[in-house]
Design a protein around this motif. Structure first.
Motif, PDB file in Angstrom:
ATOM      1  N   ILE A   1       0.843  -1.194   0.000  1.00 45.54           N
ATOM      2  CA  ILE A   1       0.000   0.000   0.000  1.00 45.54           C
ATOM      3  C   ILE A   1       0.881   1.247   0.000  1.00 45.54           C
ATOM      4  CG2 ILE A   1      -2.039  -1.022   1.090  1.00 45.54           C
ATOM      5  CD1 ILE A   1      -1.000  -0.058   3.779  1.00 45.54           C
ATOM      6  N   ASP A   2       0.268   2.375  -0.385  1.00 44.16           N
ATOM      7  CA  ASP A   2       0.955   3.665  -0.376  1.00 44.16           C
ATOM      8  C   ASP A   2       0.725   4.424   0.923  1.00 44.16           C
ATOM      9  OD1 ASP A   2       1.943   3.569  -3.163  1.00 44.16           O
ATOM     10  OD2 ASP A   2      -0.196   3.629  -3.659  1.00 44.16           O
ATOM     11  N   LEU A   3      -0.409   4.171   1.552  1.00 42.03           N
ATOM     12  CA  LEU A   3      -0.750   4.830   2.814  1.00 42.03           C
ATOM     13  C   LEU A   3      -1.912   4.107   3.458  1.00 42.03           C
ATOM     14  CD1 LEU A   3      -2.820   8.118   2.295  1.00 42.03           C
ATOM     15  CD2 LEU A   3      -2.567   6.379   0.533  1.00 42.03           C
ATOM     16  N   ASN A   4      -2.186   4.429   4.716  1.00 44.72           N
ATOM     17  CA  ASN A   4      -3.369   3.941   5.416  1.00 44.72           C
ATOM     18  C   ASN A   4      -4.343   5.089   5.633  1.00 44.72           C
ATOM     19  OD1 ASN A   4      -2.910   1.124   5.930  1.00 44.72           O
ATOM     20  ND2 ASN A   4      -1.295   1.731   7.350  1.00 44.72           N
ATOM     21  N   VAL A   5      -5.638   4.782   5.508  1.00 37.87           N
ATOM     22  CA  VAL A   5      -6.682   5.788   5.706  1.00 37.87           C
ATOM     23  C   VAL A   5      -7.812   5.163   6.517  1.00 37.87           C
ATOM     24  CG1 VAL A   5      -8.167   7.505   4.631  1.00 37.87           C
ATOM     25  CG2 VAL A   5      -6.149   6.681   3.404  1.00 37.87           C
ATOM     26  N   ARG A   6      -8.348   5.927   7.441  1.00 44.38           N
ATOM     27  CA  ARG A   6      -9.549   5.533   8.161  1.00 44.38           C
ATOM     28  C   ARG A   6     -10.537   6.697   8.077  1.00 44.38           C
ATOM     29  NH1 ARG A   6      -7.028   1.594   7.480  1.00 44.38           N
ATOM     30  NH2 ARG A   6      -6.576  -0.087   8.956  1.00 44.38           N
ATOM     31  N   ALA A   7     -11.819   6.381   7.899  1.00 41.73           N
ATOM     32  CA  ALA A   7     -12.812   7.437   7.695  1.00 41.73           C
ATOM     33  C   ALA A   7     -14.087   7.138   8.464  1.00 41.73           C
ATOM     34  CB  ALA A   7     -13.140   7.582   6.206  1.00 41.73           C
ATOM     35  N   MET A   8     -14.721   8.187   8.931  1.00 38.01           N
ATOM     36  CA  MET A   8     -15.971   8.095   9.668  1.00 38.01           C
ATOM     37  C   MET A   8     -17.151   8.317   8.725  1.00 38.01           C
ATOM     38  SD  MET A   8     -14.985   7.555  12.802  1.00 38.01           S
ATOM     39  CE  MET A   8     -16.412   7.979  13.835  1.00 38.01           C
ATOM     40  N   SER A   9     -18.220   7.583   8.973  1.00 44.06           N
ATOM     41  CA  SER A   9     -19.451   7.747   8.211  1.00 44.06           C
ATOM     42  C   SER A   9     -20.641   7.689   9.162  1.00 44.06           C
ATOM     43  CB  SER A   9     -19.586   6.653   7.143  1.00 44.06           C
ATOM     44  OG  SER A   9     -20.786   6.799   6.413  1.00 44.06           O
ATOM     45  N   MET A  10     -21.427   8.751   9.195  1.00 44.13           N
ATOM     46  CA  MET A  10     -22.607   8.829  10.053  1.00 44.13           C
ATOM     47  C   MET A  10     -22.257   8.502  11.510  1.00 44.13           C
ATOM     48  SD  MET A  10     -25.006   9.793   7.956  1.00 44.13           S
ATOM     49  CE  MET A  10     -26.603   9.445   8.707  1.00 44.13           C
ATOM     50  N   GLY A  11     -21.127   9.051  11.961  1.00 44.57           N
ATOM     51  CA  GLY A  11     -20.753   8.923  13.360  1.00 44.57           C
ATOM     52  C   GLY A  11     -20.068   7.638  13.751  1.00 44.57           C
ATOM     53  N   GLN A  12     -19.723   6.786  12.789  1.00 38.71           N
ATOM     54  CA  GLN A  12     -19.066   5.515  13.078  1.00 38.71           C
ATOM     55  C   GLN A  12     -17.889   5.321  12.118  1.00 38.71           C
ATOM     56  OE1 GLN A  12     -20.569   2.727  15.385  1.00 38.71           O
ATOM     57  NE2 GLN A  12     -21.169   4.734  16.184  1.00 38.71           N
ATOM     58  N   LEU A  13     -16.840   4.624  12.604  1.00 32.94           N
ATOM     59  CA  LEU A  13     -15.760   4.267  11.700  1.00 32.94           C
ATOM     60  C   LEU A  13     -16.310   3.310  10.651  1.00 32.94           C
ATOM     61  CD1 LEU A  13     -12.721   4.385  10.988  1.00 32.94           C
ATOM     62  CD2 LEU A  13     -12.423   2.363  12.421  1.00 32.94           C
ATOM     63  N   HIS A  14     -16.100   3.635   9.374  1.00 32.10           N
ATOM     64  CA  HIS A  14     -16.616   2.812   8.278  1.00 32.10           C
ATOM     65  C   HIS A  14     -15.897   1.471   8.239  1.00 32.10           C
ATOM     66  CE1 HIS A  14     -17.738   1.708   4.120  1.00 32.10           C
ATOM     67  NE2 HIS A  14     -18.745   2.544   4.286  1.00 32.10           N
ATOM     68  N   HIS A  15     -16.637   0.423   7.879  1.00 33.77           N
ATOM     69  CA  HIS A  15     -16.041  -0.913   7.877  1.00 33.77           C
ATOM     70  C   HIS A  15     -15.063  -1.118   6.735  1.00 33.77           C
ATOM     71  CE1 HIS A  15     -18.235  -2.940   4.496  1.00 33.77           C
ATOM     72  NE2 HIS A  15     -19.014  -1.909   4.664  1.00 33.77           N
ATOM     73  N   ALA A  16     -15.136  -0.277   5.708  1.00 30.70           N
ATOM     74  CA  ALA A  16     -14.197  -0.353   4.596  1.00 30.70           C
ATOM     75  C   ALA A  16     -13.838   1.086   4.206  1.00 30.70           C
ATOM     76  CB  ALA A  16     -14.809  -1.131   3.432  1.00 30.70           C
ATOM     77  N   MET A  17     -14.342   1.537   3.048  1.00 34.40           N
ATOM     78  CA  MET A  17     -14.166   2.930   2.657  1.00 34.40           C
ATOM     79  C   MET A  17     -15.319   3.346   1.767  1.00 34.40           C
ATOM     80  SD  MET A  17     -12.557   5.710   2.998  1.00 34.40           S
ATOM     81  CE  MET A  17     -11.186   5.056   3.946  1.00 34.40           C
ATOM     82  N   MET A  18     -15.891   4.501   2.071  1.00 36.41           N
ATOM     83  CA  MET A  18     -16.945   5.044   1.237  1.00 36.41           C
ATOM     84  C   MET A  18     -16.371   5.340  -0.144  1.00 36.41           C
ATOM     85  SD  MET A  18     -16.675   6.207   4.518  1.00 36.41           S
ATOM     86  CE  MET A  18     -16.354   7.970   4.615  1.00 36.41           C
ATOM     87  N   GLY A  19     -17.154   5.058  -1.201  1.00 38.76           N
ATOM     88  CA  GLY A  19     -16.673   5.314  -2.553  1.00 38.76           C
ATOM     89  C   GLY A  19     -16.373   6.782  -2.788  1.00 38.76           C
ATOM     90  N   THR A  20     -17.243   7.643  -2.259  1.00 39.14           N
ATOM     91  CA  THR A  20     -17.010   9.076  -2.441  1.00 39.14           C
ATOM     92  C   THR A  20     -15.766   9.532  -1.695  1.00 39.14           C
ATOM     93  OG1 THR A  20     -18.620   9.408  -0.658  1.00 39.14           O
ATOM     94  CG2 THR A  20     -19.385   9.736  -2.918  1.00 39.14           C
ATOM     95  N   ALA A  21     -15.514   8.967  -0.513  1.00 38.08           N
ATOM     96  CA  ALA A  21     -14.296   9.304   0.221  1.00 38.08           C
ATOM     97  C   ALA A  21     -13.064   8.806  -0.525  1.00 38.08           C
ATOM     98  CB  ALA A  21     -14.342   8.726   1.629  1.00 38.08           C
ATOM     99  N   ALA A  22     -13.192   7.676  -1.221  1.00 36.59           N
ATOM    100  CA  ALA A  22     -12.086   7.191  -2.045  1.00 36.59           C
ATOM    101  C   ALA A  22     -11.776   8.180  -3.162  1.00 36.59           C
ATOM    102  CB  ALA A  22     -12.415   5.817  -2.622  1.00 36.59           C
TER     103      ALA A  22
END
Length: 391
Positions: free
Chosen positions: A297-318
């Motif tokens: 991988i090039d980096l690690n990313v974690r993102a929140m969705s509707m107040g919770q850590l997303h289980h993968a990654m939202m397409g729009t956040a990608a």
């Protein structure tokens, strides 16, 4: 007492990427729900089963997570050069709120398939075998998206061997192109800076990249938040104090980006902006038990969705990740090693995802021409959804 028969509304339950939702043709909705407003919202809330104080969605089609509390309304497009209009509603779980402020990139992968199967794409544009390019007008953010849907014997091909981390089973690959995805007519970087400082009471000044691409997103360095960007859901979602802290930061960021006027307004706008944190590549074990190596991988990313850590990654956040990574000087580009790049592979809680971006610089202004990624989609159930008639 309401003892009228239930409404029976044609609907399709679909998975798109790592999300799933209830899809409707606009013309199939009851007359009172064919226009935006509280009557439509009330109907769709009841379809999903919200608000549910138990946070289970037992009496509806929702799955009680941000990835599974979604509705989609599609119609033939009257806009030149487009096939279908796509409207997305993110449904809150325990409150009577539908957020119409942004897109769902994952469900976008299912829009083309639904449109073809439900007569929303002209027959002469669908090959007997090959790829059908479905031209989508994303009505929430007023942007063009092109879905490359595989066709076999004149019908959508859903099965295949494409594997997507965060989805249990393989399916057919659907390439999605987000055309000039900067939000609305605003700048890619709404504050005019690649990196800002956000004043957070009790925490001081935090470096942040604010970007409008795919979905408005706030990117922070993981270390500045006390994280590593290798967290899985339990490390965040099982701690109310962490969730409350991240929501405070998100609300302050929303004001900073000009999306809301007051911090209190963020409660009615949970879908946007997203908040995410980034770090350089580090090895970790994904939620499936799969080992993710730092060199993969090039980096690690974690993102929140509707107040919770997303289980993968939202397409729009990608989309936002790829766009920010393509611009030297952003926190995302920094975490990925810096320099010029037209693609990035990042680690998320369920595994990895590769996404590409075409960036162009005109003086001090950056433009993202296109972001591309591969997802998959599948019909889970089709027929009619039943909803108690409104009183």
């Amino acid at each position: 007492m309401n003892d009228a028969p239930q409404l029976r509304i044609p609907a399709t339950y679909m998975r798109g990427g790592t999300s799933k939702g209830v899809f409707f043709r606009l013309e199939d909705l009851p007359d009172f729900a064919q226009a935006p407003g509280p009557d439509r919202d009330a109907l769709l809330l009841r379809v999903i089963g919200s608000p549910d104080p138990y946070k289970k969605h037992t009496d509806g089609m929702g799955g009680a997570t941000s990835s599974t509390s979604k509705t989609v309304i599609l119609s033939r497009s009257e806009r030149e050069g487009h096939d279908v209009d796509y409207l997305f509603g993110q449904v809150a779980i325990d409150r009577p709120v539908i957020d119409w402020s942004g897109n769902c990139g994952n469900l976008t992968a299912a829009v083309g398939s639904f449109a073809i199967a439900n007569g929303l794409v002209d027959a002469d544009r669908i090959p007997s075998d090959g790829i059908c390019e479905v031209r989508i007008w994303q009505a929430n953010i007023e942007k063009t998206i092109v879905a490359h849907v595989p066709i076999r014997h004149g019908e959508v091909q859903e099965t295949g061997d494409f594997e997507l981390d965060g989805v249990a089973f393989p399916a057919a690959e659907v390439q999605i192109d987000f055309i000039r995805p900067a939000d609305g007519e605003g700048a890619l970087f709404p504050t005019g800076e690649l990196v800002d400082e956000l004043e957070v009471p009790g925490e001081g000044r935090l470096a942040v990249t604010c970007i409008n691409a795919g979905i408005p997103t706030l990117f922070f360095r993981a270390e500045d938040l006390g994280f590593t960007a290798t967290e899985l859901q339990g490390a965040i979602n099982d701690h109310p104090e962490i969730l409350a802290r991240l929501e405070r930061i998100r609300a302050l960021g929303a004001v900073h980006m000009g999306l809301i006027e007051r911090v209190e307004d963020a409660a009615t706008r949970q879908h946007t902006p997203k908040i995410a944190w980034v770090a350089g590549p580090k090895a970790y074990v994904a939620s499936s038990g799969k080992a993710v190596a730092a060199e993969d991988i090039d980096l690690n990313v974690r993102a929140m969705s509707m107040g919770q850590l997303h289980h993968a990654m939202m397409g729009t956040a990608a989309v936002a990740i790829a766009s920010a990574a393509a611009v030297p000087g952003t926190l995302v580009n920094e975490a990925a090693g810096g320099g010029d790049r037209n693609s990035v592979r990042f680690g998320h809680p369920s595994g990895t995802l590769k996404v590409g971006a075409e960036a162009r610089r005109d003086g001090a202004r950056w433009t993202i021409e296109k972001v591309s990624m591969s997802r998959s989609a599948r019909v889970l159930m089709e027929g009619r959804v039943r909803v108690p008639a409104p009183e």
